[in-house]
Motif scaffolding. Structure first.
Motif, PDB file in Angstrom:
ATOM      1  N   SER A  13       0.835  -1.207   0.000  1.00  0.00           N
ATOM      2  CA  SER A  13       0.000   0.000   0.000  1.00  0.00           C
ATOM      3  C   SER A  13       0.873   1.262   0.000  1.00  0.00           C
ATOM      4  N   MET A  14       0.851   2.085   1.043  1.00  0.00           N
ATOM      5  CA  MET A  14       1.791   3.221   1.065  1.00  0.00           C
ATOM      6  C   MET A  14       3.232   2.720   0.939  1.00  0.00           C
ATOM      7  N   VAL A  39       4.161   2.552  -2.550  1.00  0.00           N
ATOM      8  CA  VAL A  39       4.549   3.887  -3.017  1.00  0.00           C
ATOM      9  C   VAL A  39       6.052   4.095  -2.776  1.00  0.00           C
ATOM     10  N   GLY A  58      -0.311  -1.286  -4.392  1.00  0.00           N
ATOM     11  CA  GLY A  58      -0.155   0.160  -4.465  1.00  0.00           C
ATOM     12  C   GLY A  58       0.571   0.583  -5.722  1.00  0.00           C
ATOM     13  N   ASP A  59       0.284   1.808  -6.146  1.00  0.00           N
ATOM     14  CA  ASP A  59       0.859   2.336  -7.383  1.00  0.00           C
ATOM     15  C   ASP A  59       1.965   3.341  -7.075  1.00  0.00           C
ATOM     16  N   ALA A  61      -6.575  -0.903  -4.490  1.00  0.00           N
ATOM     17  CA  ALA A  61      -5.441  -0.349  -5.244  1.00  0.00           C
ATOM     18  C   ALA A  61      -5.318  -0.944  -6.650  1.00  0.00           C
ATOM     19  N   ASN A  87      -5.556   1.312  -9.561  1.00  0.00           N
ATOM     20  CA  ASN A  87      -4.409   2.219  -9.696  1.00  0.00           C
ATOM     21  C   ASN A  87      -3.193   1.485 -10.250  1.00  0.00           C
TER      22      ASN A  87
HETATM   23  C1  FER Z   1      -2.858   2.869  -3.727  1.00  0.00           C
HETATM   24  C2  FER Z   1      -1.673   3.062  -3.071  1.00  0.00           C
HETATM   25  C3  FER Z   1      -1.686   3.358  -1.720  1.00  0.00           C
HETATM   26  C4  FER Z   1      -4.056   2.961  -3.045  1.00  0.00           C
HETATM   27  C5  FER Z   1      -4.057   3.251  -1.700  1.00  0.00           C
HETATM   28  C6  FER Z   1      -2.868   3.462  -1.025  1.00  0.00           C
HETATM   29  C7  FER Z   1      -6.392   2.941  -3.191  1.00  0.00           C
HETATM   30  C8  FER Z   1      -2.812   3.776   0.395  1.00  0.00           C
HETATM   31  C9  FER Z   1      -3.832   4.253   1.100  1.00  0.00           C
HETATM   32  C10 FER Z   1      -3.713   4.519   2.549  1.00  0.00           C
HETATM   33  O1  FER Z   1      -2.921   3.892   3.243  1.00  0.00           O
HETATM   34  O2  FER Z   1      -4.424   5.399   3.021  1.00  0.00           O
HETATM   35  O3  FER Z   1      -2.870   2.590  -5.045  1.00  0.00           O
HETATM   36  O4  FER Z   1      -5.181   2.751  -3.778  1.00  0.00           O
END
Ligand code: FER
Length: 302
Positions: A173-174, A177, A198-199, A245, A248
């Motif tokens: 997720s984050m 990133v 996550g993207d 996600a 994305n």
């Molecule tokens: C994504 C990448 C990160 C995503 C969400 C997140 C919805 C993180 C979110 C969070 O922790 O608030 O592509 O898609």
């Protein structure tokens, strides 16, 4: 140059018993403390932070000869390294998985360093994720790889560059990133990447979904600048089929596929360097991360 054969990339479900228990022999989770600074500001305040570390069964501090692959692993929003590794002395679904994969020789024994983009000086998660690499490279890696037996023979720039094929980065997720950011900016020290759920946010929050072509082009531009090429990196990306996600990540991967001077999508890393594993029956949660790690780790290193 690929120096080994890889299993095929397609999704396989982890056996239930891999997730439930580790049996008699298992690795251990310890804590690694380090000092860091505020890489947004210019004052010298020292901040204390820690990582949780998985050491595989048989890891011996005093065995100078043996070296281990290292995976840096980072959590998502509203979480900490405990999300993966529990805490000092803990066993979790992730340690069960690692123990089982090592015991069954799906992977070589490895060290996992579960780090965090959280800090005391900035509450903006997105900014922290895109800035984490300074802390990683300046404060974590030199101390960590001096302390633990990775393939870095020296913990200077050259030592990390020479051992890059024994170093992977993954995050959920984050944390994905962060992983895309490390791919863009730390390719000289890391050769393997597992972005999970996550993207890439280089061009803005969820820009992998909203601006996939520009995001892919930005990643490719950074990679080209390094001089490393298709054979020098592998990206095993993944998410769940009902993962928030996924809308994305998938467009970003589709855009990356088109940039064939940098990314070659493939069903086996013998033939390329990019894959997206969409886990059936999985959402935006730890189960997805576990299933992607099960599938991705055997394709890392060497
Ligand atoms: C994504 C990448 C990160 C995503 C969400 C997140 C919805 C993180 C979110 C969070 O922790 O608030 O592509 O898609």
């Amino acid at each position: 140059m690929k120096s080994r054969e890889f299993p095929d990339n397609a999704y396989c479900k982890p056996p239930e018993e891999y997730l439930e228990s580790s049996g008699s022999s298992h690795g251990r989770v310890v804590r690694f403390n380090y000092k860091t600074k505020d890489y947004f500001g210019d004052d010298d305040t020292v901040y204390n932070k820690y990582a949780l570390v998985y050491l595989p069964d048989g890891y011996d501090e005093n065995d100078n000869g043996k070296r281990y692959n290292v995976l840096y692993l980072i959590h998502g929003g509203a979480c900490t390294p405990e999300w993966y590794l529990g805490g000092e002395g803990s066993q979790t679904v992730v340690t069960h998985l690692l123990n089982s994969m090592i015991r069954n020789k799906l992977i070589e024994p490895l060290i996992v360093c579960a780090v965090s983009w959280l800090n005391e000086y900035c509450e903006d998660a997105g900014r922290n994720c895109l800035n984490f690499r300074y802390e990683l490279v300046n404060d974590i890696m030199p101390e960590f790889e001096k302390r633990y037996r990775t393939y870095a023979e020296n913990t200077d720039e050259q030592g990390f560059v020479q051992s890059r094929k024994h170093r992977a980065f993954s995050g959920y997720s984050m944390g994905a990133v962060v992983t895309w950011n490390i791919l863009g900016y730390c390719l000289d020290k890391f050769a393997y990447f597992i972005p999970m759920s996550g993207d890439c946010w280089e061009l803005g929050t969820t820009a992998g979904g909203s601006s996939p072509d520009d995001t892919a082009a930005e990643l490719a531009r950074e990679i080209r600048k390094t001089g490393y090429s298709i054979d020098d990196l592998c990206v095993y990306a993944g998410c769940g089929d009902s993962d928030i996600a996924e809308p994305n990540l998938t467009p970003q991967i589709e855009a990356m596929k088109k940039l064939t001077d940098t990314f070659i999508y493939c069903n086996n890393f013998r033939d390329g360097n990019l894959y997206e594993c969409i886990c059936p029956g999985c959402g935006h949660d730890l189960k997805t991360a576990v299933h992607i790690l099960y599938n991705g780790l055997p394709k890392m290193f060497g």
